[in-house]
Design a protein around this motif. Structure first.
Motif, short mmCIF file in Angstrom:
data_model
loop_
_atom_site.label_atom_id
_atom_site.label_comp_id
_atom_site.label_asym_id
_atom_site.label_seq_id
_atom_site.Cartn_x
_atom_site.Cartn_y
_atom_site.Cartn_z
N ALA A 123 0.82 -1.20 0.00
CA ALA A 123 0.00 0.00 0.00
C ALA A 123 0.86 1.25 0.00
CB ALA A 123 -0.93 -0.01 1.21
N ALA A 124 2.06 1.16 0.53
CA ALA A 124 2.93 2.33 0.59
C ALA A 124 3.69 2.54 -0.72
CB ALA A 124 3.91 2.18 1.74
N ASN A 125 3.61 1.58 -1.63
CA ASN A 125 4.36 1.63 -2.88
C ASN A 125 3.53 2.33 -3.94
OD1 ASN A 125 6.27 1.19 -4.85
ND2 ASN A 125 5.63 -0.92 -5.26
N ALA A 126 3.54 3.66 -3.94
CA ALA A 126 2.73 4.45 -4.87
C ALA A 126 3.58 4.86 -6.07
CB ALA A 126 2.18 5.68 -4.17
N VAL A 127 2.97 4.84 -7.26
CA VAL A 127 3.63 5.25 -8.49
C VAL A 127 2.79 6.36 -9.12
CG1 VAL A 127 4.41 4.56 -10.78
CG2 VAL A 127 4.58 2.95 -8.86
N VAL A 128 3.36 7.56 -9.22
CA VAL A 128 2.64 8.69 -9.78
C VAL A 128 2.49 8.51 -11.30
CG1 VAL A 128 2.65 11.19 -10.14
CG2 VAL A 128 3.44 10.24 -7.96
N VAL A 129 1.25 8.60 -11.78
CA VAL A 129 0.98 8.44 -13.20
C VAL A 129 0.50 9.74 -13.84
CG1 VAL A 129 0.55 5.96 -13.08
CG2 VAL A 129 -1.34 7.55 -12.67
N LEU A 130 0.15 10.73 -13.04
CA LEU A 130 -0.22 12.06 -13.55
C LEU A 130 0.05 13.08 -12.46
CD1 LEU A 130 -3.38 13.09 -15.53
CD2 LEU A 130 -2.67 14.39 -13.53
N SER A 131 0.69 14.17 -12.85
CA SER A 131 0.95 15.27 -11.92
C SER A 131 0.94 16.57 -12.70
CB SER A 131 2.30 15.06 -11.22
OG SER A 131 2.55 16.12 -10.31
N ASP A 132 0.14 17.52 -12.26
CA ASP A 132 0.03 18.79 -12.99
C ASP A 132 -0.31 19.91 -12.02
OD1 ASP A 132 -0.16 20.70 -14.95
OD2 ASP A 132 -1.56 19.60 -16.22
N ASP A 133 0.61 20.90 -11.92
CA ASP A 133 0.32 22.08 -11.12
C ASP A 133 0.00 23.28 -12.00
OD1 ASP A 133 2.78 22.85 -12.14
OD2 ASP A 133 3.82 22.84 -10.21
N PHE A 134 0.04 23.09 -13.34
CA PHE A 134 -0.36 24.08 -14.34
C PHE A 134 0.55 25.31 -14.39
CE2 PHE A 134 -4.24 22.05 -12.61
CZ PHE A 134 -4.57 21.28 -13.71
N ASN A 135 1.64 25.30 -13.64
CA ASN A 135 2.49 26.48 -13.54
C ASN A 135 3.37 26.70 -14.76
OD1 ASN A 135 1.45 27.07 -11.02
ND2 ASN A 135 3.13 26.15 -9.90
#
Length: 217
Positions: free
Chosen positions: A19-31
């Motif tokens: 459960a602690a093994n997270a893989v980011v597949v989308l990240s957007d701060d629009f900056n």
């Protein structure tokens, strides 16, 4: 008792390690995107076109990308998405932002920031969907402060990530920022069962030892 505590901790760690093994597949701060009314989108999202009212056939992208210099609405000095863009008044939905890629059936953590329109419009409702599942519908008053929302989502089919402003449009929507989607591993039912049985077995051993000690006392 120390044996029980140590062994239970090992079992819990094993069960929750995935459960602690997270893989980011989308990240957007629009900056990194240029500010634009009727913003078309970026590498992560597309601002879907909404037809204008009064029978016109012209279609415009339905969200705006604004900056902190726009009446100070975006927090942290960056940029954010006005989910009710500049398509005119009366459209339903008012705006829709959709991911450029689909995401397969899985467990995900979804996090994003959202605040009210800050411009005196009526409360706005934003519906968030992922893989055809409604994650949440959030209604915010105009003066609602920025808040980070986080959800654990289990999808059973592939699909897009969507942020939909219900409308009718007033060109003053809720403001979206800092979107993150990550896959997470959740323990299988067999792992949960093994952990419960293991802890139960340890408890039995401890009770047996206590009974033996009482009998010999």
């Amino acid at each position: 008792m120390k044996l029980l505590t140590a062994t239970a901790a090992i079992l819990a760690t094993t069960a929750f390690a995935g459960a602690a093994n997270a893989v980011v597949v989308l990240s957007d701060d629009f900056n990194n995107d240029a500010m634009q009314l009727n913003w078309s989108g970026d590498s992560s999202f597309t601002s879907l076109a909404i037809p204008t009212v009064h029978g016109k056939t012209t279609r415009f992208s339905s969200t705006d990308l604004i900056g902190s210099n726009f009446k100070g609405l975006c927090l942290g000095g960056g940029r954010c998405v006005d989910l009710d863009g500049s398509t005119g008044n009366g459209n339903t939905p008012a705006g829709e932002l959709q991911s450029n890629t689909t995401f397969g059936a899985n467990y995900y953590t979804l996090s994003f920031g959202l605040n009210g329109n800050q411009r005196g419009a009526a409360p706005q409702t934003t519906t968030i969907t992922l893989g055809g599942i409604t994650v949440a519908s959030i209604t915010l008053a105009s003066n609602a402060p920025y808040q980070v929302y986080t959800y654990l989502v289990h999808t059973t089919q592939a699909g897009y990530l969507n942020f939909i402003e219900s409308g009718p449009s007033s060109s003053r929507g809720s403001l979206l920022d800092n979107v993150s989607l990550a896959t997470v591993s959740v323990p299988e039912p067999a792992s949960w069962a093994l952990m419960v049985l293991g802890i139960g077995g340890i408890g039995g051993v401890v009770r047996s030892r206590r009974n033996s000690a009482s009998a010999t006392a």
